[in-house]
Scaffold this motif. Structure first.
Motif, PDB file in Angstrom:
ATOM      1  N   ILE A  44       1.017  -1.340   0.046  1.00 50.53           N
ATOM      2  CA  ILE A  44       0.078  -0.142   0.114  1.00 50.53           C
ATOM      3  C   ILE A  44       1.027   1.161  -0.161  1.00 50.53           C
ATOM      4  CG2 ILE A  44      -1.625   1.378   1.164  1.00 50.53           C
ATOM      5  CD1 ILE A  44      -2.909  -1.123   2.337  1.00 50.53           C
ATOM      6  N   ARG A  45       1.896   1.304   0.954  1.00 48.46           N
ATOM      7  CA  ARG A  45       2.653   2.165   0.921  1.00 48.46           C
ATOM      8  C   ARG A  45       3.385   2.511  -0.527  1.00 48.46           C
ATOM      9  NH1 ARG A  45       8.784   2.890   1.912  1.00 48.46           N
ATOM     10  NH2 ARG A  45       9.021   5.082   2.831  1.00 48.46           N
ATOM     11  N   ALA A  46       3.937   1.555  -1.017  1.00 45.30           N
ATOM     12  CA  ALA A  46       4.701   1.635  -2.155  1.00 45.30           C
ATOM     13  C   ALA A  46       3.837   2.367  -3.255  1.00 45.30           C
ATOM     14  CB  ALA A  46       5.285   0.333  -2.580  1.00 45.30           C
ATOM     15  N   THR A  47       2.661   1.728  -3.315  1.00 44.26           N
ATOM     16  CA  THR A  47       1.783   2.243  -4.381  1.00 44.26           C
ATOM     17  C   THR A  47       1.455   3.830  -4.169  1.00 44.26           C
ATOM     18  OG1 THR A  47       0.592   0.212  -4.587  1.00 44.26           O
ATOM     19  CG2 THR A  47      -0.685   2.316  -5.260  1.00 44.26           C
ATOM     20  N   MET A  48       1.145   4.202  -2.847  1.00 43.73           N
ATOM     21  CA  MET A  48       1.066   5.615  -2.627  1.00 43.73           C
ATOM     22  C   MET A  48       2.222   6.404  -2.986  1.00 43.73           C
ATOM     23  SD  MET A  48      -0.721   5.442   1.101  1.00 43.73           S
ATOM     24  CE  MET A  48      -2.669   4.987   1.445  1.00 43.73           C
ATOM     25  N   ARG A  49       3.404   5.814  -2.708  1.00 45.52           N
ATOM     26  CA  ARG A  49       4.775   6.670  -3.140  1.00 45.52           C
ATOM     27  C   ARG A  49       4.879   6.722  -4.614  1.00 45.52           C
ATOM     28  NH1 ARG A  49       9.422   7.002  -0.095  1.00 45.52           N
ATOM     29  NH2 ARG A  49      10.605   5.969  -1.691  1.00 45.52           N
ATOM     30  N   PHE A  50       4.632   5.636  -5.021  1.00 45.09           N
ATOM     31  CA  PHE A  50       4.577   5.724  -6.715  1.00 45.09           C
ATOM     32  C   PHE A  50       3.547   6.632  -7.268  1.00 45.09           C
ATOM     33  CE2 PHE A  50       3.080   4.318 -11.078  1.00 45.09           C
ATOM     34  CZ  PHE A  50       4.106   4.034 -11.605  1.00 45.09           C
ATOM     35  N   THR A  51       2.298   6.842  -6.998  1.00 44.97           N
ATOM     36  CA  THR A  51       1.442   7.532  -7.689  1.00 44.97           C
ATOM     37  C   THR A  51       1.612   8.912  -7.399  1.00 44.97           C
ATOM     38  OG1 THR A  51      -0.264   5.859  -7.088  1.00 44.97           O
ATOM     39  CG2 THR A  51      -1.000   8.244  -7.605  1.00 44.97           C
ATOM     40  N   ALA A  52       1.839   9.448  -6.096  1.00 43.75           N
ATOM     41  CA  ALA A  52       2.366  10.541  -5.608  1.00 43.75           C
ATOM     42  C   ALA A  52       3.756  11.104  -6.411  1.00 43.75           C
ATOM     43  CB  ALA A  52       2.570  10.775  -4.405  1.00 43.75           C
ATOM     44  N   ARG A  53       4.535  10.358  -6.439  1.00 41.22           N
ATOM     45  CA  ARG A  53       5.822  10.817  -7.014  1.00 41.22           C
ATOM     46  C   ARG A  53       5.783  11.070  -8.559  1.00 41.22           C
ATOM     47  NH1 ARG A  53      11.002   7.531  -9.027  1.00 41.22           N
ATOM     48  NH2 ARG A  53      12.627   9.180  -9.172  1.00 41.22           N
ATOM     49  N   ASN A  54       4.802  10.313  -9.260  1.00 39.36           N
ATOM     50  CA  ASN A  54       4.731  10.356 -10.541  1.00 39.36           C
ATOM     51  C   ASN A  54       3.575  11.326 -11.203  1.00 39.36           C
ATOM     52  OD1 ASN A  54       6.796   8.374 -12.025  1.00 39.36           O
ATOM     53  ND2 ASN A  54       5.810   7.298 -10.283  1.00 39.36           N
ATOM     54  N   SER A  55       2.991  11.945  -9.857  1.00 44.11           N
ATOM     55  CA  SER A  55       1.919  13.234 -10.320  1.00 44.11           C
ATOM     56  C   SER A  55       2.558  14.447 -10.094  1.00 44.11           C
ATOM     57  CB  SER A  55       1.045  13.042  -9.169  1.00 44.11           C
ATOM     58  OG  SER A  55       0.329  11.644  -9.317  1.00 44.11           O
ATOM     59  N   LYS A  56       2.338  15.243 -11.226  1.00 42.90           N
ATOM     60  CA  LYS A  56       3.072  16.555 -11.389  1.00 42.90           C
ATOM     61  C   LYS A  56       1.751  17.670 -11.382  1.00 42.90           C
ATOM     62  CE  LYS A  56       6.729  17.645 -13.531  1.00 42.90           C
ATOM     63  NZ  LYS A  56       7.731  17.758 -14.501  1.00 42.90           N
ATOM     64  N   PHE A  57       1.899  18.740 -10.973  1.00 43.96           N
ATOM     65  CA  PHE A  57       1.256  20.099 -11.157  1.00 43.96           C
ATOM     66  C   PHE A  57       1.981  21.177 -11.724  1.00 43.96           C
ATOM     67  CE2 PHE A  57      -0.747  23.986  -9.314  1.00 43.96           C
ATOM     68  CZ  PHE A  57      -1.702  23.998 -10.364  1.00 43.96           C
ATOM     69  N   GLY A  58       2.110  21.363 -12.933  1.00 46.03           N
ATOM     70  CA  GLY A  58       2.929  22.481 -13.609  1.00 46.03           C
ATOM     71  C   GLY A  58       4.291  21.811 -13.505  1.00 46.03           C
ATOM     72  N   ASN A  59       5.383  22.868 -12.728  1.00 53.33           N
ATOM     73  CA  ASN A  59       6.501  22.202 -12.519  1.00 53.33           C
ATOM     74  C   ASN A  59       6.800  21.667 -11.208  1.00 53.33           C
ATOM     75  OD1 ASN A  59       7.750  23.244 -14.994  1.00 53.33           O
ATOM     76  ND2 ASN A  59       7.613  25.218 -14.104  1.00 53.33           N
ATOM     77  N   SER A  60       5.548  21.444 -10.501  1.00 50.65           N
ATOM     78  CA  SER A  60       5.854  20.688  -8.911  1.00 50.65           C
ATOM     79  C   SER A  60       5.557  19.229  -9.104  1.00 50.65           C
ATOM     80  CB  SER A  60       4.634  21.500  -8.178  1.00 50.65           C
ATOM     81  OG  SER A  60       4.632  23.019  -8.499  1.00 50.65           O
ATOM     82  N   ARG A  61       6.415  18.594  -8.349  1.00 48.59           N
ATOM     83  CA  ARG A  61       6.208  17.083  -8.278  1.00 48.59           C
ATOM     84  C   ARG A  61       5.592  16.881  -6.768  1.00 48.59           C
ATOM     85  NH1 ARG A  61       8.119  12.732 -11.050  1.00 48.59           N
ATOM     86  NH2 ARG A  61       9.482  14.185 -12.357  1.00 48.59           N
ATOM     87  N   PHE A  62       4.835  16.061  -6.893  1.00 47.17           N
ATOM     88  CA  PHE A  62       4.130  15.559  -5.566  1.00 47.17           C
ATOM     89  C   PHE A  62       5.109  14.457  -4.875  1.00 47.17           C
ATOM     90  CE2 PHE A  62       0.497  17.399  -7.570  1.00 47.17           C
ATOM     91  CZ  PHE A  62      -0.266  17.873  -6.677  1.00 47.17           C
ATOM     92  N   TYR A  63       4.958  14.457  -3.613  1.00 49.28           N
ATOM     93  CA  TYR A  63       5.662  13.471  -2.857  1.00 49.28           C
ATOM     94  C   TYR A  63       4.980  13.004  -1.616  1.00 49.28           C
ATOM     95  CZ  TYR A  63       9.346  11.304  -0.155  1.00 49.28           C
ATOM     96  OH  TYR A  63      10.454  10.301   0.440  1.00 49.28           O
ATOM     97  N   PHE A  64       5.261  11.725  -1.487  1.00 51.38           N
ATOM     98  CA  PHE A  64       4.561  10.958  -0.151  1.00 51.38           C
ATOM     99  C   PHE A  64       5.609  10.537   0.811  1.00 51.38           C
ATOM    100  CE2 PHE A  64       3.020   7.233   1.921  1.00 51.38           C
ATOM    101  CZ  PHE A  64       1.958   7.699   2.581  1.00 51.38           C
ATOM    102  N   ALA A  65       5.487  11.059   1.988  1.00 48.55           N
ATOM    103  CA  ALA A  65       6.493  10.960   2.824  1.00 48.55           C
ATOM    104  C   ALA A  65       6.405   9.870   3.979  1.00 48.55           C
ATOM    105  CB  ALA A  65       6.948  12.271   3.510  1.00 48.55           C
ATOM    106  N   GLY A  66       5.242   9.074   3.952  1.00 54.86           N
ATOM    107  CA  GLY A  66       4.741   8.208   4.839  1.00 54.86           C
ATOM    108  C   GLY A  66       5.980   7.079   4.754  1.00 54.86           C
ATOM    109  N   THR A  67       6.054   6.472   5.948  1.00 52.83           N
ATOM    110  CA  THR A  67       7.135   5.521   6.245  1.00 52.83           C
ATOM    111  C   THR A  67       6.303   4.150   6.441  1.00 52.83           C
ATOM    112  OG1 THR A  67       6.893   5.323   8.689  1.00 52.83           O
ATOM    113  CG2 THR A  67       8.514   6.853   7.404  1.00 52.83           C
ATOM    114  N   THR A  68       7.217   3.089   6.153  1.00 49.92           N
ATOM    115  CA  THR A  68       6.770   1.813   5.993  1.00 49.92           C
ATOM    116  C   THR A  68       6.202   1.503   7.417  1.00 49.92           C
ATOM    117  OG1 THR A  68       8.214   1.091   4.350  1.00 49.92           O
ATOM    118  CG2 THR A  68       7.090  -0.717   5.620  1.00 49.92           C
ATOM    119  N   LYS A  69       7.019   1.861   8.539  1.00 51.22           N
ATOM    120  CA  LYS A  69       6.477   1.583  10.008  1.00 51.22           C
ATOM    121  C   LYS A  69       5.007   2.295  10.239  1.00 51.22           C
ATOM    122  CE  LYS A  69       8.218   2.685  14.569  1.00 51.22           C
ATOM    123  NZ  LYS A  69       9.007   3.464  15.510  1.00 51.22           N
ATOM    124  N   GLU A  70       4.876   3.330   9.804  1.00 45.91           N
ATOM    125  CA  GLU A  70       3.708   4.179   9.968  1.00 45.91           C
ATOM    126  C   GLU A  70       2.544   3.370   9.157  1.00 45.91           C
ATOM    127  OE1 GLU A  70       4.876   8.718  10.272  1.00 45.91           O
ATOM    128  OE2 GLU A  70       4.930   7.743   8.568  1.00 45.91           O
TER     129      GLU A  70
END
Length: 304
Positions: free
Chosen positions: A73-99
């Motif tokens: 689940i966490r890997a999917t969230m990171r993948f989707t966020a990291r590959n989503s952009k708004f203009g020149n801005s890139r999204f990022y998911f900072a949640g950890t596996t522990k969380e």
């Protein structure tokens, strides 16, 4: 392939979504989605094979299967966020596996000790985990709703559906049944109608209320998201989409997906409490302290 189709679909949706004179974009690589699906399939296959040999192997396989879920689940969230952009801005998911594991096991405990009654709390936990760790550059998203809002979002439609079932039963079995007479086909028809009404009423309405509850209580930076989405209109779109997809044997699935996405996006607004130019500057900054983690090879998508 379905992996390439998913990337194309997301690029189409993102590329046709505009905010503040800027468009979104999706940069995901189909290979990453394929890898994610192969990992998920491999775990499931290992469990299925082991279950044919012994009870111990079945238990071990089940434990491994569930133990992998939070990581996936966490890997999917990171993948989707990291590959989503708004203009020149890139999204990022900072949640950890522990969380992710903490949220997962807490959700299981809530479900077990409340006999499933408080299961909407699990939805709240995962929404909070995702949004509170989601960034657009340096701008952090935050879910401000509490768990009770999600309980209300789920149970209000359930209580309404109970009322609908009672009213229908009184009219159909009490009044119509007395006049028309009771027969096996009469009972079967009545049960079918109740299931159909509840199925086309309760789940779409819950989805609508969850969408409204989430986005009316989410902020990015100091700015507040709002949606003027009408829960009945939203539920109607979902229910009618189901009917259209069934009648068209899935051929109208793309039309149905665009229809609900269009309504969601057009209902959304952002009430700015930050200076727009300053906000965009913050959005365009990178999470430099996390740059090394961003390139993690385990950014995958299992299409959850």
């Amino acid at each position: 392939s379905s992996d390439l189709a998913k990337v194309r679909r997301l690029r189409y949706f993102y590329g046709n979504t505009e905010f503040f004179q800027r468009r979104f974009d999706f940069t995901g690589i189909p290979t990453k989605i394929l890898i994610g699906r192969l990992i998920a399939l491999g775990i499931y296959a290992a469990f299925s094979i082991s279950s044919h040999y012994s009870m111990i192997a079945t238990v071990v396989g089940l434990v491994v299967l569930y133990a992998a879920v939070p990581w996936l689940i966490r890997a999917t969230m990171r993948f989707t966020a990291r590959n989503s952009k708004f203009g020149n801005s890139r999204f990022y998911f900072a949640g950890t596996t522990k969380e992710s594991y903490k949220v997962f096991f807490l959700s299981i405990l809530v479900y077990i000790f409340t006999l499933g009654i408080f299961s909407p709390v699990a939805i709240w936990l995962y929404k909070k985990y995702y949004l509170n760790h989601l960034y657009a550059g340096q701008l952090n998203f935050k879910l401000n709703a509490d768990w009770s809002a999600y309980m209300a979002a789920v149970y209000a439609p359930i209580f309404m559906s109970i009322g609908v079932i009672i009213a229908f039963s009184v009219v159909y079995f009490g009044i119509i049944g007395t006049v028309a007479g009771f027969s096996p086909s009469f009972f079967i028809t009545g049960i079918f109608i109740m299931y159909a009404v509840v199925g086309l009423f309760i789940y779409p309405l819950i989805a609508a209320r969850l969408f409204i509850t989430t986005w009316n209580n989410t902020t990015v930076g100091n700015s507040q998201f709002k949606t003027d989405c009408n829960q009945w209109r939203y539920a109607w779109i979902i229910a009618s989409n189901w009917i259209v997809k069934i009648l068209s044997i899935g051929l109208m699935s793309a039309w149905a997906a665009i229809r609900i996405h269009k309504y969601q996006v057009e209902s959304m607004s952002l009430i700015l409490h930050d200076d727009p130019d300053q906000m965009m500057n913050l959005a365009q900054q990178e999470q430099s302290a996390l740059a090394e983690e961003i390139s993690d090879i385990f950014d995958i998508d299992i299409s959850l």
